[in-house]
Motif scaffolding. Structure first.
Motif, PDB file in Angstrom:
ATOM      1  N   ILE A 197     -34.472  39.322 -45.075  1.00  0.00           N
ATOM      2  CA  ILE A 197     -33.159  39.739 -44.545  1.00  0.00           C
ATOM      3  C   ILE A 197     -33.226  41.222 -44.149  1.00  0.00           C
ATOM      4  CG2 ILE A 197     -30.750  40.182 -45.231  1.00  0.00           C
ATOM      5  CD1 ILE A 197     -31.089  37.664 -47.134  1.00  0.00           C
ATOM      6  N   GLY A 250     -39.630  37.655 -51.518  1.00  0.00           N
ATOM      7  CA  GLY A 250     -38.284  37.086 -51.692  1.00  0.00           C
ATOM      8  C   GLY A 250     -37.579  37.087 -50.354  1.00  0.00           C
ATOM      9  N   SER A 251     -36.480  36.303 -50.257  1.00  0.00           N
ATOM     10  CA  SER A 251     -35.819  36.283 -48.942  1.00  0.00           C
ATOM     11  C   SER A 251     -34.996  37.544 -48.698  1.00  0.00           C
ATOM     12  CB  SER A 251     -35.007  35.010 -48.728  1.00  0.00           C
ATOM     13  OG  SER A 251     -34.107  34.810 -49.756  1.00  0.00           O
ATOM     14  N   ASP A 252     -34.635  38.280 -49.748  1.00  0.00           N
ATOM     15  CA  ASP A 252     -33.982  39.586 -49.537  1.00  0.00           C
ATOM     16  C   ASP A 252     -34.838  40.476 -48.637  1.00  0.00           C
ATOM     17  OD1 ASP A 252     -31.855  38.978 -51.136  1.00  0.00           O
ATOM     18  OD2 ASP A 252     -32.419  40.273 -52.801  1.00  0.00           O
ATOM     19  N   SER A 255     -37.191  31.005 -54.665  1.00  0.00           N
ATOM     20  CA  SER A 255     -36.466  31.456 -55.866  1.00  0.00           C
ATOM     21  C   SER A 255     -35.586  30.375 -56.463  1.00  0.00           C
ATOM     22  CB  SER A 255     -35.556  32.644 -55.519  1.00  0.00           C
ATOM     23  OG  SER A 255     -36.312  33.783 -55.218  1.00  0.00           O
ATOM     24  N   LYS A 256     -34.781  29.724 -55.630  1.00  0.00           N
ATOM     25  CA  LYS A 256     -33.647  28.974 -56.159  1.00  0.00           C
ATOM     26  C   LYS A 256     -33.996  27.555 -56.595  1.00  0.00           C
ATOM     27  CE  LYS A 256     -30.781  32.322 -55.287  1.00  0.00           C
ATOM     28  NZ  LYS A 256     -30.113  33.070 -56.334  1.00  0.00           N
ATOM     29  N   SER A 304     -25.022  32.252 -43.221  1.00  0.00           N
ATOM     30  CA  SER A 304     -25.557  31.960 -44.544  1.00  0.00           C
ATOM     31  C   SER A 304     -25.348  30.468 -44.763  1.00  0.00           C
ATOM     32  CB  SER A 304     -24.770  32.790 -45.567  1.00  0.00           C
ATOM     33  OG  SER A 304     -25.311  32.654 -46.840  1.00  0.00           O
ATOM     34  N   CYS A 332     -31.536  29.810 -47.875  1.00  0.00           N
ATOM     35  CA  CYS A 332     -31.988  30.026 -49.245  1.00  0.00           C
ATOM     36  C   CYS A 332     -31.881  28.741 -50.090  1.00  0.00           C
ATOM     37  CB  CYS A 332     -31.101  31.124 -49.794  1.00  0.00           C
ATOM     38  SG  CYS A 332     -31.321  31.596 -51.461  1.00  0.00           S
ATOM     39  N   TYR A 333     -30.854  27.935 -49.796  1.00  0.00           N
ATOM     40  CA  TYR A 333     -30.595  26.721 -50.597  1.00  0.00           C
ATOM     41  C   TYR A 333     -30.947  25.451 -49.822  1.00  0.00           C
ATOM     42  CZ  TYR A 333     -28.127  30.167 -53.380  1.00  0.00           C
ATOM     43  OH  TYR A 333     -27.825  31.274 -54.130  1.00  0.00           O
ATOM     44  N   THR A 360     -36.565  30.716 -49.341  1.00  0.00           N
ATOM     45  CA  THR A 360     -37.100  31.292 -50.581  1.00  0.00           C
ATOM     46  C   THR A 360     -37.642  30.224 -51.523  1.00  0.00           C
ATOM     47  OG1 THR A 360     -36.547  32.746 -52.419  1.00  0.00           O
ATOM     48  CG2 THR A 360     -34.859  31.187 -51.775  1.00  0.00           C
ATOM     49  N   ASN A 382     -23.174  31.588 -49.857  1.00  0.00           N
ATOM     50  CA  ASN A 382     -22.946  31.973 -51.247  1.00  0.00           C
ATOM     51  C   ASN A 382     -21.793  32.985 -51.226  1.00  0.00           C
ATOM     52  OD1 ASN A 382     -23.079  33.067 -53.803  1.00  0.00           O
ATOM     53  ND2 ASN A 382     -25.136  33.911 -53.577  1.00  0.00           N
ATOM     54  N   ARG A 403     -41.039  36.312 -56.813  1.00  0.00           N
ATOM     55  CA  ARG A 403     -40.659  36.744 -55.481  1.00  0.00           C
ATOM     56  C   ARG A 403     -41.522  36.207 -54.351  1.00  0.00           C
ATOM     57  NH1 ARG A 403     -36.494  37.250 -55.768  1.00  0.00           N
ATOM     58  NH2 ARG A 403     -36.058  38.779 -54.155  1.00  0.00           N
ATOM     59  N   TYR A 413     -26.490  41.166 -47.264  1.00  0.00           N
ATOM     60  CA  TYR A 413     -26.304  41.392 -45.819  1.00  0.00           C
ATOM     61  C   TYR A 413     -25.568  42.717 -45.591  1.00  0.00           C
ATOM     62  CZ  TYR A 413     -26.651  36.261 -46.251  1.00  0.00           C
ATOM     63  OH  TYR A 413     -27.010  34.989 -46.605  1.00  0.00           O
ATOM     64  N   ASP A 448     -29.666  32.079 -43.055  1.00  0.00           N
ATOM     65  CA  ASP A 448     -30.200  32.160 -44.415  1.00  0.00           C
ATOM     66  C   ASP A 448     -30.172  30.761 -45.036  1.00  0.00           C
ATOM     67  OD1 ASP A 448     -30.645  32.519 -47.116  1.00  0.00           O
ATOM     68  OD2 ASP A 448     -29.449  34.343 -47.253  1.00  0.00           O
ATOM     69  N   PHE A 479     -22.950  36.668 -49.462  1.00  0.00           N
ATOM     70  CA  PHE A 479     -23.995  37.251 -50.292  1.00  0.00           C
ATOM     71  C   PHE A 479     -24.115  38.759 -49.985  1.00  0.00           C
ATOM     72  CE2 PHE A 479     -28.777  37.769 -50.566  1.00  0.00           C
ATOM     73  CZ  PHE A 479     -28.793  37.934 -51.943  1.00  0.00           C
TER      74      PHE A 479
HETATM   75  C1  LIG Z   1     -27.528  33.246 -49.847  1.00  0.00           C
HETATM   76  C2  LIG Z   1     -28.652  33.946 -50.533  1.00  0.00           C
HETATM   77  N1  LIG Z   1     -29.650  34.453 -49.808  1.00  0.00           N
HETATM   78  C3  LIG Z   1     -30.684  35.095 -50.378  1.00  0.00           C
HETATM   79  C4  LIG Z   1     -30.755  35.275 -51.740  1.00  0.00           C
HETATM   80  C5  LIG Z   1     -31.901  36.056 -52.322  1.00  0.00           C
HETATM   81  O1  LIG Z   1     -32.938  35.254 -52.722  1.00  0.00           O
HETATM   82  P1  LIG Z   1     -34.371  35.813 -53.029  1.00  0.00           P
HETATM   83  O2  LIG Z   1     -34.578  35.666 -54.495  1.00  0.00           O
HETATM   84  O3  LIG Z   1     -35.302  34.959 -52.243  1.00  0.00           O
HETATM   85  O4  LIG Z   1     -34.452  37.240 -52.570  1.00  0.00           O
HETATM   86  C6  LIG Z   1     -29.727  34.764 -52.552  1.00  0.00           C
HETATM   87  C7  LIG Z   1     -29.759  34.984 -54.011  1.00  0.00           C
HETATM   88  O5  LIG Z   1     -28.804  34.851 -54.699  1.00  0.00           O
HETATM   89  C8  LIG Z   1     -28.657  34.075 -51.923  1.00  0.00           C
HETATM   90  O6  LIG Z   1     -27.658  33.548 -52.647  1.00  0.00           O
END
Ligand SMILES: Cc1ncc(COP(=O)(O)O)c(C=O)c1O
Length: 351
Positions: free
Chosen positions: A89, A84-86, A212-213, A154, A186-187, A210, A158, A221, A113, A184, A110
């Motif tokens: 990070i 996952g991207s968490d 994920s989204k 970011s 992510c989106y 990621t 988010n 993950r 961080y 980041d 988010f």
């Molecule tokens: C801006 C941002 N970065 C990272 C993540 C985490 O994503 P991941 O599921 O890849 O860990 C989220 C999840 O809500 C997010 O909103």
């Protein structure tokens, strides 16, 4: 007396409200996830792994970095897969900082961080986004000191959906050459804005992304970091050899092979559903932040009542307060059908 470091003991855990989110009972517009099931080839690939007789083996990653590099338009030595991207990070912040260093995290943003910054014992500098001005680029640049080790961008942010231009990100990277610029993305599939093609200009930029989204795989993950090869090699020293599970690799490999199916969902969200919701809110005079992502941060007059009304109709959204403490509702945007239903319920609930 605790066996752990004082600042770790003093922290509280990051606990997003995950319980009771039944996807059959509710339309889930609260976590910015894909709002429908994953595409069939991904499900088939996962069943294939279960039946493969390989579950008792450690994961092996084959050419997944090459496949992702091809998708992202970079070299394979510029990619590191993460849990996952968490995870990306965390690895970037952990690898770049020591206790007492500074990290710039424009807020609100988010939670991961600041969570990572806290467990590394960092000093957080938090200039604020504004609805009109967006990301505080000049304030971020003027906040850089010789102790700044990470600057967070970011992109889009988010909960507000604000986007920063690649030129501004490169400007920040050049103003803080001794810091990791954590971008980041992510989106990314929704915003289509990236600095992946600017990495050669700014070797201190590290992008996290990621599956994920957009791709619908938060449960298994898989994220990735993009940067120049030297940074990737350094981060690989910190990442564990089995941190990413085989299900994630198999699912993503299958998803990338039929990416048009996933990108068709993105198109529906961004080109049909989002304009519908925006037009409705504008027509009803409800304020929201301009967003480059698959969610809107909406500020109705009576957010608590609206959240309850939506919940009564089996729609979940996420309450998020702004810097002044004013409560907004972050609404994930899904399919056209889901969005029309959301608008219908909102239409009855709004004063
Ligand atoms: C801006 C941002 N970065 C990272 C993540 C985490 O994503 P991941 O599921 O890849 O860990 C989220 C999840 O809500 C997010 O909103």
């Amino acid at each position: 007396m605790s066996i752990f470091k004082d600042h770790i003991d003093a922290m509280s855990a990051y606990k997003p409200p995950l319980e009771g989110r039944d996807p059959v009972e509710y339309t889930l517009l609260d976590f910015n996830e894909r709002t429908i099931e994953v595409v069939e080839p991904i499900r088939e690939a996962l069943h294939g792994l279960i039946d493969s007789g390989r579950l008792h083996m450690y994961p092996s990653y084959g050419d997944i970095a090459e496949q992702i590099a091809d998708y992202a338009g970079v070299g394979a030595d510029q990619v590191m897969i993460t849990n996952g991207s968490d995870h990306g990070i965390d690895l970037i912040i952990r690898s770049a900082c020591q206790v007492g260093d500074e990290i710039i995290i424009p807020g609100p943003s988010f939670a991961m961080y600041s969570q990572c910054a806290k467990f590394e014992g960092l000093h957080m500098v938090e200039p604020q986004y504004t609805r009109e001005g967006g990301y505080p680029v000049d304030e971020v640049i003027s906040s850089v000191t010789d102790k700044t080790r990470v600057v967070v961008v970011s992109n889009p942010n988010n909960p507000c959906g604000t986007i920063v231009s690649p030129d501004d990100i490169v400007r920040i990277a050049k103003a803080a050459p001794g810091a990791a610029i954590l971008v980041d993305e992510c989106y990314f599939e929704y915003s289509q804005v990236t600095v992946a093609d600017r990495l050669h200009e700014s070797p201190n930029i590290l992008i996290t992304r990621t599956f994920s989204k957009t791709w619908g795989l938060p449960s298994i993950r898989l994220g990735y970091v993009l940067s120049v090869a030297d940074n990737i090699n350094a981060l690989l020293n910190v990442r564990g050899p089995y941190d990413i599970n085989q299900f994630a690799v198999v699912a993503v490999s299958a998803g990338l092979k039929c990416r048009d199916l996933t990108l068709a969902y993105v198109k529906e969200v961004m080109e049909v559903s989002k304009p519908l919701l925006e037009a409705f809110l504008e027509q009803r005079g409800v304020e929201f932040w301009p967003s480059a992502a698959n969610y809107l941060w909406v500020f109705p007059q009576n957010p608590e009542a609206i959240e309850l009304a939506l919940r009564d109709e089996k729609i979940l959204v996420r309450p998020k307060a702004n810097a002044e403490g004013q409560l907004g509702l972050r609404m994930t945007i899904g399919t056209e059908e889901q969005t029309r239903h959301l608008i219908d319920v909102l239409g009855r609930a709004l004063p």
